[in-house]
Write an enzyme that holds these catalytic residues in place. Structure first.
Site, PDB file in Angstrom:
ATOM      1  N   TYR A 174      45.933  52.516  34.043  1.00 13.16           N
ATOM      2  CA  TYR A 174      44.736  52.503  33.953  1.00 13.16           C
ATOM      3  C   TYR A 174      43.979  51.055  33.686  1.00 13.16           C
ATOM      4  O   TYR A 174      44.899  49.976  33.709  1.00 13.16           O
ATOM      5  CB  TYR A 174      43.877  53.075  32.376  1.00 13.16           C
ATOM      6  CG  TYR A 174      44.608  54.425  32.650  1.00 13.16           C
ATOM      7  CD1 TYR A 174      44.554  55.630  33.697  1.00 13.16           C
ATOM      8  CD2 TYR A 174      45.421  54.773  31.485  1.00 13.16           C
ATOM      9  CE1 TYR A 174      45.070  56.703  33.383  1.00 13.16           C
ATOM     10  CE2 TYR A 174      45.945  56.063  31.320  1.00 13.16           C
ATOM     11  CZ  TYR A 174      45.882  57.014  32.225  1.00 13.16           C
ATOM     12  OH  TYR A 174      46.542  58.442  32.127  1.00 13.16           O
ATOM     13  N   THR A 225      38.924  57.607  16.355  1.00  9.09           N
ATOM     14  CA  THR A 225      38.336  58.019  15.318  1.00  9.09           C
ATOM     15  C   THR A 225      36.797  57.799  15.689  1.00  9.09           C
ATOM     16  O   THR A 225      35.903  57.858  14.840  1.00  9.09           O
ATOM     17  CB  THR A 225      38.854  57.386  14.085  1.00  9.09           C
ATOM     18  OG1 THR A 225      38.512  55.874  14.385  1.00  9.09           O
ATOM     19  CG2 THR A 225      40.136  57.671  13.913  1.00  9.09           C
TER      20      THR A 225
END
Ligand SMILES: *[C@@H]1O[C@H](CO)[C@@H](O)[C@H](O)[C@H]1NC(C)=O
Ligand SMILES: *[C@@H]1O[C@H](CO)[C@@H](O)[C@H](O)[C@H]1NC(C)=O
Ligand SMILES: *[C@@H]1O[C@H](CO)[C@@H](O)[C@H](O)[C@H]1NC(C)=O
Length: 329
Positions: A162, A239
């Protein structure tokens, strides 16, 4: 040594910060600016405020987690983790939601994270500092139910597949996140504060309010690591929203230290602007269910015990081994 019965207090503080039951109508507001780590746009509601973040409420491979040392699985295939030593430049920003250092992308320096459990090479891009209002809360990951005052998280993206972190975090094997627990250095300085962390902290006074940022002196990400080869690893998520389950987490078994003074400056950071400062910045997601995931480690407890090797035993640091080979009669 770190195991004091702090967890009850820690949890109750956390829940005080989450108002219950209300679901606001957020209309078509820009989702990116709506979430927080507390109140009605807090973690319990991330999955509701944006359908694209439904993993935040429905995901079963979420982070952070509570690590139970007695359940760690020794994996002899795990290699040492590698992080380049080259210093990087970056900008530390108080986003009102979190505290994040973003690497200067114009700079040609690329810091690689590889080895360990990672099968691809990852490029460091962001560093988060999680912390709380008192020493008994602050880290996102818990060890045996206990929080540390703060946690550093180095995020890298899979540079073989990526082109950047925001793209990679939504793709398979996109992210590697390296977690380092932070403790506050004693007055007597038996454990000196980490020098790279001290460098980072010098700009905290300049970014008290939301959307303030400061260029930091070049720091070596490698220099933020504790002196240990040992770690724990599991498959989890970011998170922050959208809680994408694309993250290989690596948590070192030893903390680094921050000075009491710099811990104070961290706690001065606010969620709001100078005219409406709101509360202290709070950027800690509560722990998530493990759902039968395995947490692996490169600490060979059985060997350490069999050899009664004191140095190895000392290295394990987090009291971590209840497993013993059975003697078959
Ligand atoms: C990171 O890895 C790439 C590819 O192996 C290499 O070209 C680059 O120099 C490495 N970065 C550092 C700081 O060593
Ligand atoms: C990240 O990469 C994706 C895909 O290559 C691209 O569309 C996007 O603009 C990039 N984002 C940034 C912030 O560079
Ligand atoms: C944040 O700061 C940037 C400039 O640094 C500015 O362009 C932007 O409008 C600010 N955003 C908010 C929400 O204040």
């Amino acid at each position: 040594m770190i195991y004091l019965p702090f967890n009850t207090l820690c949890l109750s503080i956390f829940f005080l910060c989450i108002e219950s039951g209300v679901r606001a109508d957020f209309g078509t507001a820009a989702w990116e600016t709506w979430w927080l780590y507390n109140g009605v746009s807090g973690p319990a509601f991330w999955g509701l405020i944006n359908p694209q973040w439904n993993l935040c409420s429905k995901g079963r491979r979420q982070s952070p987690i509570n690590i139970e040392p007695s359940r760690l699985l020794y994996d002899p295939q795990l290699r040492p983790i590698h992080i380049d030593k080259t210093p990087i430049r970056g900008v530390l920003r108080n986003t009102g939601q979190t505290l994040v250092l973003t690497v200067d992308r114009a700079s040609p320096v690329r810091v690689n994270i590889s080895g360990g459990p990672l099968t691809y090479r990852y490029q460091f891009e962001e560093l988060y500092i999680r912390f709380g209002p008192e020493d008994v809360v602050g880290s996102e990951h818990l060890i045996q139910g206990i929080a540390f005052p703060a946690e550093l998280q180095l995020y890298g993206f899979n540079v073989e597949l990526y082109s950047n972190l925001s793209d990679a975090q939504q793709k398979p094997n996109g992210v590697a996140a390296v977690s380092i627990m932070i403790r506050v250095a004693d007055e007597d300085m038996t454990k000196p504060p980490n020098s790279e962390l001290q460098t980072l902290a010098t700009v905290l006074k300049e970014i008290t309010f939301r959307n303030q940022s400061a260029v930091v002196e070049p720091i070596s990400v490698h220099g933020l690591l504790p002196e240990t080869d040992y770690y724990m690893t599991y498959e989890g998520s970011t998170t922050h929203p959208g809680c994408w389950e694309t993250v290989t987490w690596v948590l070192f078994n030893k903390p680094v230290y921050i000075s009491r003074k710099n811990m104070y400056w961290l706690r001065q950071l606010k969620q709001g602007t100078p005219t409406a400062p709101k509360t202290q910045l709070w950027n800690v997601r509560p722990t998530q269910h493990l759902h039968h995931r395995t947490v692996r480690t490169n600490i060979n407890f059985a060997q350490a015990q069999a050899k009664k090797c004191p140095t190895m035993h000392k290295e394990t640091y987090y009291k971590a081994n209840l497993w013993r080979p059975q003697v078959i009669p």
